[in-house]
Design a protein around this motif. Sequence first.
Motif, short mmCIF file in Angstrom:
data_model
loop_
_atom_site.label_atom_id
_atom_site.label_comp_id
_atom_site.label_asym_id
_atom_site.label_seq_id
_atom_site.Cartn_x
_atom_site.Cartn_y
_atom_site.Cartn_z
N GLY A 15 3.97 -11.90 -5.55
CA GLY A 15 4.23 -11.57 -7.06
C GLY A 15 3.69 -10.51 -7.67
O GLY A 15 4.10 -9.81 -8.34
N ILE A 16 2.19 -10.56 -7.71
CA ILE A 16 1.46 -9.43 -8.34
C ILE A 16 1.81 -8.18 -7.64
O ILE A 16 2.05 -6.93 -8.44
CB ILE A 16 -0.02 -9.65 -8.06
N ALA A 17 2.01 -8.05 -6.25
CA ALA A 17 2.41 -6.91 -5.64
C ALA A 17 3.78 -6.39 -6.23
O ALA A 17 3.75 -4.92 -6.68
CB ALA A 17 2.64 -7.21 -4.34
N LEU A 18 4.86 -7.26 -6.49
CA LEU A 18 5.96 -6.64 -6.92
C LEU A 18 5.96 -6.32 -8.44
O LEU A 18 6.36 -5.32 -8.75
CB LEU A 18 6.84 -7.92 -7.02
N VAL A 19 5.15 -6.80 -9.25
CA VAL A 19 4.89 -6.56 -10.53
C VAL A 19 4.04 -5.24 -10.73
O VAL A 19 4.30 -4.26 -11.44
CB VAL A 19 3.97 -7.61 -11.49
N THR A 20 3.15 -4.96 -9.61
CA THR A 20 2.69 -3.48 -9.52
C THR A 20 3.76 -2.67 -9.06
O THR A 20 3.32 -1.53 -9.60
CB THR A 20 1.50 -3.74 -8.40
N LEU A 21 4.64 -2.86 -8.28
CA LEU A 21 5.58 -1.91 -7.96
C LEU A 21 6.27 -1.65 -9.18
O LEU A 21 6.91 -0.55 -9.57
CB LEU A 21 6.42 -2.53 -7.00
N GLY A 22 6.64 -2.38 -9.95
CA GLY A 22 7.17 -2.39 -11.46
C GLY A 22 6.51 -1.24 -12.24
O GLY A 22 7.03 -0.34 -12.80
N ALA A 26 -8.92 -10.97 -7.47
CA ALA A 26 -7.60 -11.08 -6.27
C ALA A 26 -6.43 -10.25 -6.93
O ALA A 26 -6.12 -9.27 -6.19
CB ALA A 26 -7.04 -12.42 -6.08
N SER A 27 -6.35 -10.30 -8.27
CA SER A 27 -5.09 -9.61 -8.89
C SER A 27 -5.54 -7.90 -8.77
O SER A 27 -4.66 -7.19 -8.78
CB SER A 27 -4.84 -10.14 -10.14
N VAL A 28 -6.74 -7.82 -9.45
CA VAL A 28 -7.15 -6.53 -9.44
C VAL A 28 -7.03 -5.81 -7.84
O VAL A 28 -6.81 -4.76 -7.81
CB VAL A 28 -8.53 -6.32 -10.12
N THR A 29 -7.52 -6.47 -6.96
CA THR A 29 -7.59 -5.84 -5.53
C THR A 29 -6.07 -5.70 -4.97
O THR A 29 -5.91 -4.59 -4.53
CB THR A 29 -8.25 -7.07 -4.74
N ILE A 30 -5.18 -6.57 -5.42
CA ILE A 30 -3.74 -6.40 -5.05
C ILE A 30 -3.12 -5.38 -5.74
O ILE A 30 -2.54 -4.43 -4.93
CB ILE A 30 -2.93 -7.71 -5.33
N PHE A 31 -3.40 -5.19 -7.00
CA PHE A 31 -2.87 -4.18 -7.81
C PHE A 31 -3.52 -2.91 -7.26
O PHE A 31 -2.54 -1.83 -7.22
CB PHE A 31 -3.57 -4.32 -9.25
N LEU A 32 -4.48 -2.64 -6.90
CA LEU A 32 -5.32 -1.46 -6.63
C LEU A 32 -4.60 -1.11 -5.29
O LEU A 32 -4.37 0.16 -5.12
CB LEU A 32 -6.63 -1.14 -6.45
N VAL A 33 -4.55 -2.01 -4.44
CA VAL A 33 -4.11 -1.61 -3.01
C VAL A 33 -2.60 -1.30 -2.92
O VAL A 33 -2.11 -0.24 -2.20
CB VAL A 33 -4.16 -2.85 -1.93
N THR A 34 -1.76 -2.13 -3.57
CA THR A 34 -0.37 -1.83 -3.81
C THR A 34 -0.06 -0.51 -4.54
O THR A 34 0.55 0.36 -3.94
CB THR A 34 0.34 -2.77 -4.57
N PHE A 35 -0.75 -0.15 -5.51
CA PHE A 35 -0.30 0.89 -6.31
C PHE A 35 -1.10 2.11 -5.59
O PHE A 35 -0.26 3.45 -5.59
CB PHE A 35 -1.30 0.84 -7.79
N ALA A 36 -2.04 2.19 -4.75
CA ALA A 36 -2.59 3.26 -4.13
C ALA A 36 -1.91 3.53 -3.07
O ALA A 36 -1.52 4.74 -2.75
CB ALA A 36 -3.81 3.01 -3.60
N ALA A 37 -0.81 2.42 -2.35
CA ALA A 37 -0.07 2.61 -1.38
C ALA A 37 1.20 3.35 -1.70
O ALA A 37 1.64 4.46 -1.27
CB ALA A 37 0.27 1.33 -0.72
N ALA A 38 1.73 3.04 -2.96
CA ALA A 38 2.81 3.69 -3.67
C ALA A 38 2.52 4.99 -4.06
O ALA A 38 3.59 5.93 -3.74
CB ALA A 38 3.23 2.82 -4.99
N THR A 39 1.35 5.44 -4.39
CA THR A 39 0.90 6.85 -4.85
C THR A 39 0.79 7.54 -3.57
O THR A 39 1.38 8.78 -3.80
CB THR A 39 -0.28 6.63 -5.73
#
Length: 515
Positions: free
Chosen positions: A275-282, A318-331
């Motif tokens: 869920g947090i990963a999908l919102v991060t993609l948003g 956990a949320s910050v970690t997921i956000f950073l990993v997901t956003f870094a991957a997208a970038t």
Amino acid sequence: MATTADASSDVETEAQSVSTGDHGETGAPLPVRTILLGSVGSVLILLGALGAGGILLHDPILGNGPLSWIRYGHGQMLATMVVYLGFGLVVWSWVRLGRHVLAGRVGTRPVVLAAACWTAPLLIAPALFTRDVYLYIAYGTLPLHGQDPYTVGPGVLEIQPIVENVDAFWQTTPAPYGPLFILLAKGVVWITGTNMIAGVILMRLALTLGIVPLLWALPGLVRHLGGKLPVAVWLAVAGPMTVVHLIGGPHNDVLMIGLLAAGTVLVLDRRHVLGIALVTLGVAVKATAVVALPFLVWVWAGHLSSTRWRNFARAVTASVTIFLVTFAAATLVSGVDLGWITALDAPGAIVNWMSLPTAVGEFLHTLAGIFFSDLNKTYFVTVTRILGGLVLLVIVARQWWAARDGGPDAVRRAAIALFAVAILSPATLPWYLTWGFVLAAGLRWSRRQLAALVALAVFLVLTYSPAGRDLLYNWLFMAGAVGISVLAAVSLLRPDPLKLFSSNRESDDPHPADR
């Protein structure tokens, strides 16, 4: 607009079987006439948009052909009338469908079918009520030609078909969108090249994919927030803000809100990481989605079994970690950097009264102008925008703190925060209101509240011309838009409010569904 001469015959023809529930099971009837009426409206919008929409400056098909007359003068006026006639039919159909939904005569599937039928013609239409899609194409072109879309604007390109269709207002503005959207825009341009017609259609199709996670998420939102699924789909998917603005536009907000809705449901369902990963993609599409993340942290914390603050610390980490990993991957995959963060204030260059702080500043400037001459409006607007920002900060902080028990209430408060961001930001555009609304659609709404939402949705579409020009300061037109919006709202509650038809047959909405 939403009046109906064949109200009861609509019901007789469309089916008399009783809906088997709020989730649109197989017993739900199909409102054929209503769906057909809206489909005709969408086709008229498509045809009128060829001359009155956000058309290309040099159209390779219509520009010099036998139909070029619809792009100019009286031909364009006629085309504009056709667009508004089509829009009227779409709104009429949407309100009729809403009455069927509220009376329990149709379920979810007919509403989805109606939305699909009304949307389909617009998928191949020119840009509608905006020219943003040309800006999207330009931002996708920049990195394919070695330019950083986060440091330069479309004006540096020497590709005439692309540059000439971007509004002069945005020619020097770097992209304020996230890396995932830049990746999508690059993909569209890589396929279509300088073929602007193909680019617009493919961009619209790509962005419309956001409807898929939204449709998937709505049953979950309704389950957690207490609403009714047919009503939620009628509001969030079949409404004119989605059909005409988000998809007809198109606007990348439709992709962002789809990811936001799906991620929110996953967190509510205890599938926190995804869920947090999908919102991060948003967020990687459009930064606004980040407003919801702190609220979802409370939801996650509420699912844990330790003390409140230990749960909060674990959820935040956990949320910050997921956000950073997901956003870094997208970038990384997008091949860009974080320069877009510095461009997030680009919409602030827009000045209109849809932003509440801007409206207050303009009003104060007008009031002061009665007594003093040669006053600079910029000073008034700047001050009120600063004050509006402080008010926004307080509202979001208070809503976040009030959401500390987590659960569905945190999502409701996230929707309030997103609404506040939309109307209290320095600049507001009509489709910004969909940010919070996509979550709020899952709530339980009374009939009068739904009527108010109908009025708002219709009015927001009418604030811009089919060609994408701001009509907010055309006060006569705005007065007409208000009147039409109110008529649509009243028509949801009472068929044929103007008594234009003499039929004495039974109303198509005999059973109140405000329960």
